[in-house]
Every structure is written in C-alpha cells, then in structure tokens.
Scaffold this active site. Structure first.
Site, PDB file in Angstrom:
ATOM      1  N   SER B  63       0.852  -1.345  -0.014  1.00 45.48           N
ATOM      2  CA  SER B  63      -0.078  -0.072  -0.155  1.00 45.48           C
ATOM      3  C   SER B  63       0.838   1.223   0.086  1.00 45.48           C
ATOM      4  CB  SER B  63      -0.969   0.073   1.167  1.00 45.48           C
ATOM      5  OG  SER B  63      -1.936  -1.007   1.133  1.00 45.48           O
ATOM      6  N   LYS B  66       0.484   3.372  -2.914  1.00 40.50           N
ATOM      7  CA  LYS B  66      -0.613   4.383  -3.223  1.00 40.50           C
ATOM      8  C   LYS B  66      -0.231   5.816  -3.028  1.00 40.50           C
ATOM      9  CE  LYS B  66      -3.703   0.871  -1.181  1.00 40.50           C
ATOM     10  NZ  LYS B  66      -4.398   0.405  -0.081  1.00 40.50           N
ATOM     11  N   TYR B 188      -3.589  -2.111 -10.404  1.00 38.23           N
ATOM     12  CA  TYR B 188      -3.514  -1.888  -8.892  1.00 38.23           C
ATOM     13  C   TYR B 188      -2.546  -3.101  -8.312  1.00 38.23           C
ATOM     14  CZ  TYR B 188      -5.331  -1.760  -4.144  1.00 38.23           C
ATOM     15  OH  TYR B 188      -5.500  -1.625  -2.863  1.00 38.23           O
ATOM     16  N   VAL B 258       1.100  -3.845   4.050  1.00 41.86           N
ATOM     17  CA  VAL B 258       1.058  -5.091   4.832  1.00 41.86           C
ATOM     18  C   VAL B 258       2.229  -5.986   4.693  1.00 41.86           C
ATOM     19  CG1 VAL B 258      -1.730  -5.327   4.990  1.00 41.86           C
ATOM     20  CG2 VAL B 258      -0.125  -6.177   2.848  1.00 41.86           C
TER      21      VAL B 258
END
Lengths: 304, 304, 304, 304
Positions: B63, B66, B188, B258
């Site tokens: 993540s 992002k 993604y 994560v």
C-alpha cells in the site's frame, strides 16, 4: 514576517469573498449574535499581540474549551485515561451515539462530545470544585482574569441537554463514567459556555505552540512530548468530521466551536484565534476556516 | 545530529524489546518471508544515505505505492478528482465496504482500498500504459532503475481478489469507475506487488520532505502546496484505522503497507523507510512503528 | 365466499382510490410498461380460477422468482444451506452490502439480493442446466408451458449488474460462493426476467397454500413442514424493509417484485397474485399492496 | 386433541434433551432463580386449563408485559402513535441505540426497548396513575387479582438503568418523549417486574387468540382487526433479533422475556405460556422455545 500586515490582508480578502453560512440555532443566546462579526488575533512566542476586526469582542468558545480541560488531565492520559478514551478520528458527527455502541462505550477521541464528557468526568474525579479549577487554569494561561461563564448560555444548554445526557448515561452503562451525571453535565455546559475574545483565546493556546511552556503562566503546562501529542490530536480530530479537510487545506493543529471560533497553533511560531459566527454544514465557522487557509498559503508554510 | 548513530541506536533498542506480531498470511508469497528481518534507511535533503540492518533487502511495498500513484494524478485532485474521493480519515478497516455504501460510493480518502482503486482508475484513464508509467515514475524519483514487480505476488493477489473486485464493482454501481475493472485491478495489484529496499523507498519519499522537489529526478514533482497536502493526507489517513495513534505517538506523515514497510517524512529534514514483516492487529508493522516512535522521541521533534 | 365478487369489489375500490407511485426505472424494458395496468387472480385449492382486470397479461415477475428457486433447494436448507444464509428480517434495503459486512458474508435471509444469489449459486451447484431446470419446475407447478424469459429484460439487467456483481464478489470473499460469478449472475438475471400473468403466477404459489402439495404438478413439492417454513419466511422477509408493515396490514405470507407483482397465500384457502407497475418508495407495488389489504379486511381473516 | 397429554409429552421430551443456557445475570433477583424450573400452561378458548411442571410458580414476566401495555394504547396506534414508533423488525439487539440514531429517533417497533419506552410514555400521558391502570388491566384479563410487582426486582432494575435512561434521553432529544423520564422509567421497570405464573400469563393472552375478546374480562379488549395486528407484530418482532427464526421454526405469534417466559397464541385455538429461566445468547429461553417448536410439530399446524 509582519504578522499585523498579514492578518489584515487575510481579513480583507475573506471579507471580500462575502462567504455565507448559518449561525448555530440550537440555543437562543447564540442564535441572536450578530452574524457579521469577524476577528483575528495572533500571538507570537514573545507575547507580541496582533489583532484585526472584532478581535476584542468576547464570544462563546464552546468546544474549544475541550482543549483546555483535556490539558488539565493530560498527565493522566498515558496511564488510566488511555483505557477510557481513544485517539482516533471518528469519521462521524460530533454527537453521534452509534459509533459509541459499536466500540463498546470507548469514545473515539477526547474532542467528540462523548470523549469530552469522559474528560470532564475525570476532572470531576480529580477536583473538588472542578469549575473553579477550570476557570483558574484558563485565566492563568491567558495571563488575565478575563474568562467568564455566560450563565444564560449555560442554562440554555442545560435545557437542551437531552442528547448529551443520553451520551452520558450510555457511557455509564459501559462503566465509563465515575461521577454524578448531573454534576458532570453542569461542569461540561459551564466550560462550554465560557466567553473570551480572540486575543484572550489565542493567549490560552500559546503554550501549545511553545513546547508546553506558557509565557503567561510562567510555567510548563505540559511536557514537550505531551504538548506535541495534544497538537497531534487537534490535527487529526479537532474539526469533527471535517478534520481531514482542515489538515489538508490549512495544515495546522486547531480546534473549532459552534460559537464560530477556531483556535490553532503554528508550533514554534505563534498561536492564533479567529472568530465569525456563521457555520458551514459540518458546524465549523466559514470565515474562520477560510482565513486560516489563506494565512497558511501566504506564509507558505504549515506543519508539512 | 548524527543520523547514522541515531538509527543504529533505535535499531538496537527495538531489537532488544523483542516485539512480536504476525506476518500477513493472505498470500503465500508474503507469508513465507523471514519474519526477523528489520531495516532502517534515512535520506537527508542533500542525499546523504544512512542505513542499518536489512536496509538493502527488497520487500513488497504494497500500500505504500498508493502514495506514488496518488502523486501521479495529484494535479487533477484540485478539480475533477475531488468529486470522486474525499480526504477524511475513515474510522474503519482499510477494506471496509459498509462506509462506501453509507457515503454513496465516494471513498473517504485515497489510501483506503476503495479510494486507491479510484486513483488507479484515474491513472488508467490518463495513460495508455499506466503500469510502465508508474514504474518509470518511481524509478525516476528513486534515482535508479531499481523497482521491479514481483510477478508471483501479483498473481497471488489476483487469485485472492474477491474483496477488491467487490469494491470496484460497488464503485462502478455509483458511476465512480471509468475503465475496465479487470484492467484497473491488474494495474492495482501490480503496483502493490512492487519491491524495493528501504533505501530505495526512502529516496522515493524524499521530494515530500523537500517541498515537492526531488533531488534524484532533479525536478519539481509536486508544487510546494501540493506536497504539503499529500503530507497532510498521510498524517490523517496513512495508517488505516490507526492513523490517529500514529500521529499521536510519532507525529510524522507516513504510509504503511502489509508487507511490513513504513515510509515517512520529516518535512525539511529527511525521509525515512523502515521495514519488518510482523504486523499488529491493525495491519501495521510492529517494529517499524516502534522504531519511528523512538526516533522522534530521541530527535525531540516531530511535526508538532 | 364468492371469490369472483370479492376480487372485483377490491379491484373497483382500489381503482377509485387513484393511488400513485413510480414505475421502476433502472432498466428501460420495465420502465416503458403501461403504468395503469392492474390485475388480480385468485386460485382456490380445488383449482377454481378467479380473475379481474389485466390478470391475463404477462409481466416481469422479478424477485418473486426467488420463492421458486428457494423451493427448489429447500430440502438442503435444513442442513448445508443453513450455514450459508440466515432467516432473519434484514431491516435494510434489499441491495444493501453494509449488513453483509457486519455479519461476515452470511446474508440475513434468502430474499434480499445477497441471499438470493447464494440460493442461485446452490442451484448452479446442483444442476448442470440450472436455467432449464428452473423453467421446467415453474412450468410444472403452473400446470402449463407458459413461463418465458424476456431476453431484452435479462440483457438489460446484465448491463446494469455492477451492484449485484459487487454482492457476488463480496460473498466470494467470505467463501460463500461456489460457482463462477458470471454463470450464477446469468442464471439469476434470467430467472428474474421471467414473465407470467397473474393467473399463472397464482397457480405457481398454490402448493404453498396447500401444505406443499401442488394440484397442478400432482405431487408434493415440499413437505408440509417445509411449506410452512417458506410461508413463515415470506411473512417475515418477503417485502424487503416493509415486511413488518405488510404483515401488520395484510397478514399473509407473500413476495413482491419490482415489476409490480405480488404473490401471496392464505394457507388452506387460496393463492393470489396481484400486479400493477407503480411502486412506493420501498419498491413495492402501491395498488397490489392496497388490494391485498382490502381483501383481507373484507374476508375478515388473515393468518392471525 | 388432548392438550393435557400433548403438553406433558412436550414437557418430557424437552426435559430429556437436557438443554443448557444461562440465566440472565444483570440483576441479582433474577440471577438467583432456580434454573431447573420449567412449566407449561395452555388455555383454550372455552377457558379449559392445562398445565405441567412449574406452571403455577410465579416468575418475572419482564418484556412480555410490553404486549399488555401496547394493547392498552393500541386504539391510538392507528393515528397519533403511528408517527412515534414503527412496525418493522429491527435486525438488531433489543437495547441497540445505533439504529435509533440512523432512523432519527423513531423506534423500529414497540417491542424493542426504545419502542416500549415510547408506549409506556404514551400510557403516562393517558393515565394519572398508569401503574395502577396497568395492574388493573392485567388482573382483569387474567380473571383474578393475581398480578404483583416484585419490588426488589424493580429496584434492582432501577439501579441498573443507565442503558434504558440513555435510550429515553435519546428519544427526548428527537422530541419523541412527552413525560418526565424518571416517571416513565419507574412505570416501565415496574411493569417489567410483574410476576405471574404460566397459567395466569396464558390467560392474559387469551383475547389475542380470540379475535380480541377476553372470556375472563367478558369484553372486547381489542377489535378483531387490532387483535390481528398485535399478533402480526408479535410474529415479526416478538423475539428481538431471533424473530425470524421463531417464526420459521414455531410459526406462532409470541413474546419472550429475559425472565425465561414465552407467551404465544394459536389464533382461534388457544393461548400458551412456557417458562424456564435458562436463556440462549439472544436472550430467549432455551427450553421454552424448544417446547413451542415441538408442540407445533406435534399439532402439525402453525399459522402457516
């Protein structure tokens, strides 16, 4: 940086934008305030004062007082209080009860109503005369005997207390309330009904810009590390469900109240209070927020 | 300040505390990583590099990517994207769909999964080969050809994609999705499956500590005002439902993944990346967060 | 009791009340239906047929078909299916996904969309050609080769499938989905796109008024105990978030569809189907519900 | 049908199953009741009484009294009360406050706590001495001077009243409360603290099986249409968040209480009361519910 020129510029530009909102109408004493008032006061770390507009007019500080009461019990925060109130943004309106149910009676943070009630409850456990202590504390960090409780506002809030009373009983049902609900609500409504001018309010936030040391009280109010944490809490949780947007646009730790006031700090630089009664739909002052946005743009610095 | 000595001290103290967590187990490729790895890399604004432990070992940034993708479309944020994704903390787990329903398909912020999918969708609208562009962009701001996509991780995520696919279709049902769901999910999962070492990751965050200018790319990546806003967003929303606690304890803008990585910035000072695979129950790396907490304590400064 | 006279009286009185609603507009094929159509058909246990108004005109039965599909796998309900779908009223709109998250992927009941998808998924596991089986089953209990799938409606639903697809992937993320999502959605949209007249629909519900035995199929469709349970489910969950009000005002087990149809049973007496396209804001046919309310008033009996 | 033989059979079979639950422990007076007690009483429409086990022992009827109080103001239901309380199943625990917030202070139905408080509030508006009126009413429909309030239970509930007090203040904050909260809670806890035996309780439900006419009071308590509606409400909402399952398995309108009692009716046949203190996790008596399930199985009829 000439702060006086800066806030005058900001003042003029905001006035020119002719922004509109809605004065809080849930109690008559606040509803009848002149909506066109607008003031800014800035205090630097040496105690130099800068003001423009209605910066000497007292107004109802309402939820901004939650920063003061939190400060008074903050040293307990790292131990006992931790288990009673959390430090996360809520993602919900300030008086929501649903989230409190989903999270088993532990308020998300000390600035939503449920969390502030826990803080006031902790103050009532600590002091025999909590209200006197709160007044004395705020006067001390304001450096004057200036704070007064508007009894008409206080009585009015008491007569419209059903929602907050429900929150208090709900907390009690989870054993997260120690004192008489009536007593705590009295203290809570009283400190929310305090009146101060922008300049007085800015002074009471000075220690948060100064690593915890108040130049008015001439003492360390919070340790440096605790002062930083109160600032962090204001940044993530100080504007109800609009905290993210305030951090995003303004980037300063701050706290708003439904009276139309906003107090904020630029750490190691200054504290500032802005006031204008008309609110947006999230309950934050339209002009006060716009003024702080312009100010950080012009200063070309924020926290980040 | 001797940064090398500082991070070595932090490293030793964290190791001594012997903290335990749980490696993310939803995909085999991440579950089998050696849980004892731990590295820290710090990059100051002049490009001086400091590292300790496994700071040269590549890991799955997940993540954290992002932040990179958001940066790539951020200039659109102040206009069109604004209406598609909000900037408020969510108060909910990162993959929650309930809040998305209550708020009519507008994700709370660009860092929860739903919001990040909207950002990746915007990238797919903007670029013909979005994945190539993302890789090129990250390599550029890292100052090296170092980023690579771990295809096994990417495939694994694709085979466990039901939740994210549900989020994408749900967004589409609110007309908040422009491209083919399969295409966007491919991009993604690919950018989440990128691997970097701590030192490379710290370099990619350098421009956020430097008012938007990257010393590796030798150009302004974001305007100063936009860089500040990305930092504000990381501070209020960068750690899922633990954002408040991270701001409270650490006080730096940052983003976790994560895979166990955390990247953070101290504006006008440095960027930093920490990595250790074991996570707490909120999905953030136990050792990485503790390291950053110790570091800001020792530095005696944070944002606030 | 002269049923023909009864339903004619009801028909006239409802027409005189001139009730207004809104035709479902999410797919063109249903939106363009003549909103003034209104028909009632009643079938007693001996097979006597009574009809009034547009009771012979086919219409899209939509969600009413969920009763048929549930019946086809009901014998599995008391064992395996039990753990996959619950039997409680939902207290939420029919296509809500939030509750599904709070309850970890177990739909509240087989009549909300998520629950019906689980049922259709179970049918796809059971049969090689589930759609043929469904058609054959409904024709059998209608006693005629009358059921047909409106392909235009079916295609239209498929092109507006984002919400239901999100539900399916969300179920899958909780391991509560066995087959290909595309296949199951195809079957689901197909059985929702079936067309029948009131009289045919009333016949397909006859076995539920007759302790599970169909006089058209000449066999026991469900055991007596299972037939009772399907009726109980319709009473508590058959009208989305208006189930309580329907039970309260009408007091019969029934099921509605957004095409404007309602099928209901008076156990040991008759089954009935009413149809009129204009819906109230909860998605139930205004005239159909009013007709059933008047009918039970006039009969002076309901379940209770 | 030999009812005496039937309930004895049911009694024996349930006892043999050796079901276990947990006596309600939130107040000492109920927690100390002998958990092994178990009684069944059935009353047919001619007044014939059948009983087995501890069917003559008084127990705390708790929430079952909500059916009695609702009946007393039901004639107002079709006009004014309609706007104050809804008739939909809640899909939430009986004392939830979250749903009340989402639905703006209108309780989902009169049997969850919030709804029952509105009903008791309406009784307090109607009668000068509401508690005397409630006692007199229940005695009248029981055909004896048998009902008494257990003052120790009542006081105990008052001392654990935080949750219900929160609900009352929350209702008041939505202007859905007319009288003094303290007064209404006193009446509420008092009627919940009433004690009756199974046989007395079954008699008080007799009129609901008899189209509204009480053979004990020798008068119409409710019109036929109103009696049907109370039954419909019990079926859809009488067992908290287990209402669907009770309808599904038992198929009779009924109401449970945390004292372990369940009262139910088979319209046009009989009323029945079962009592055993051990509860399942939803707060319903394990043995009482099982007994009613067996009974309807053996009778081979339910509503449906």
């Amino acid at each position: 940086m000439d702060y006086q020129q800066l806030i005058e510029e900001v003042y003029r530009e905001v006035q020119a934008e002719n922004l509109k909102g809605k004065v809080a109408d849930y109690i008559p004493e606040i509803a009848t305030v002149d909506p066109n008032q607008f003031g800014i006061a800035l205090v630097d770390l040496k105690g130099n004062l800068y003001g423009v507009g209605d910066y000497l007019t007292p107004f109802s500080i309402q939820s901004i007082s939650k920063v003061h009461t939190l400060t008074m019990v903050f040293h307990r925060f790292n131990s006992k209080l931790w288990s009673r109130v959390n430090v996360e943004p809520s993602g919900n309106p300030f008086n929501s009860i649903a989230q409190l149910e989903y999270e088993n009676g532990i308020p998300r943070n000390p600035f939503i109503n449920a969390g502030a009630l826990v803080i006031t409850d902790a103050l009532c456990s600590k002091f025999e005369n909590p209200l006197e202590q709160i007044s004395a504390f705020i006067n001390e960090i304001a450096g004057c005997d200036c704070v007064r409780i508007n009894q008409a506002v206080m009585n009015s809030e008491k007569n419209n207390a059903a929602r907050n009373t429900a929150l208090a009983y709900f907390l009690k049902s989870y054993n997260n309330f120690e004192n008489s609900i009536e007593e705590v609500l009295d203290v809570y409504f009283s400190h929310c009904a305090m009146e101060m001018s922008c300049v007085e309010l800015a002074k009471t936030f000075s220690f948060l810009a100064n690593d915890g040391y108040s130049i008015y009280a001439n003492r360390e109010i919070l340790s440096e590390s605790h002062a930083r944490r109160v600032n962090a809490l204001m940044l993530t949780c100080g504007f109800y469900d609009e905290a993210g947007e305030f951090a995003y646009k303004v980037g300063l730790p701050g706290k708003s109240g439904v009276g139309g006031g906003v107090a904020a700090v630029m750490p190691h630089k200054f504290s500032i209070a802005v006031w204008s009664p008309e609110l947006n739909e999230k309950g934050n002052s339209v002009k006060s927020i716009r003024a702080l946005e312009l100010l950080t743009d012009k200063l070309a610095f924020s926290l980040f």
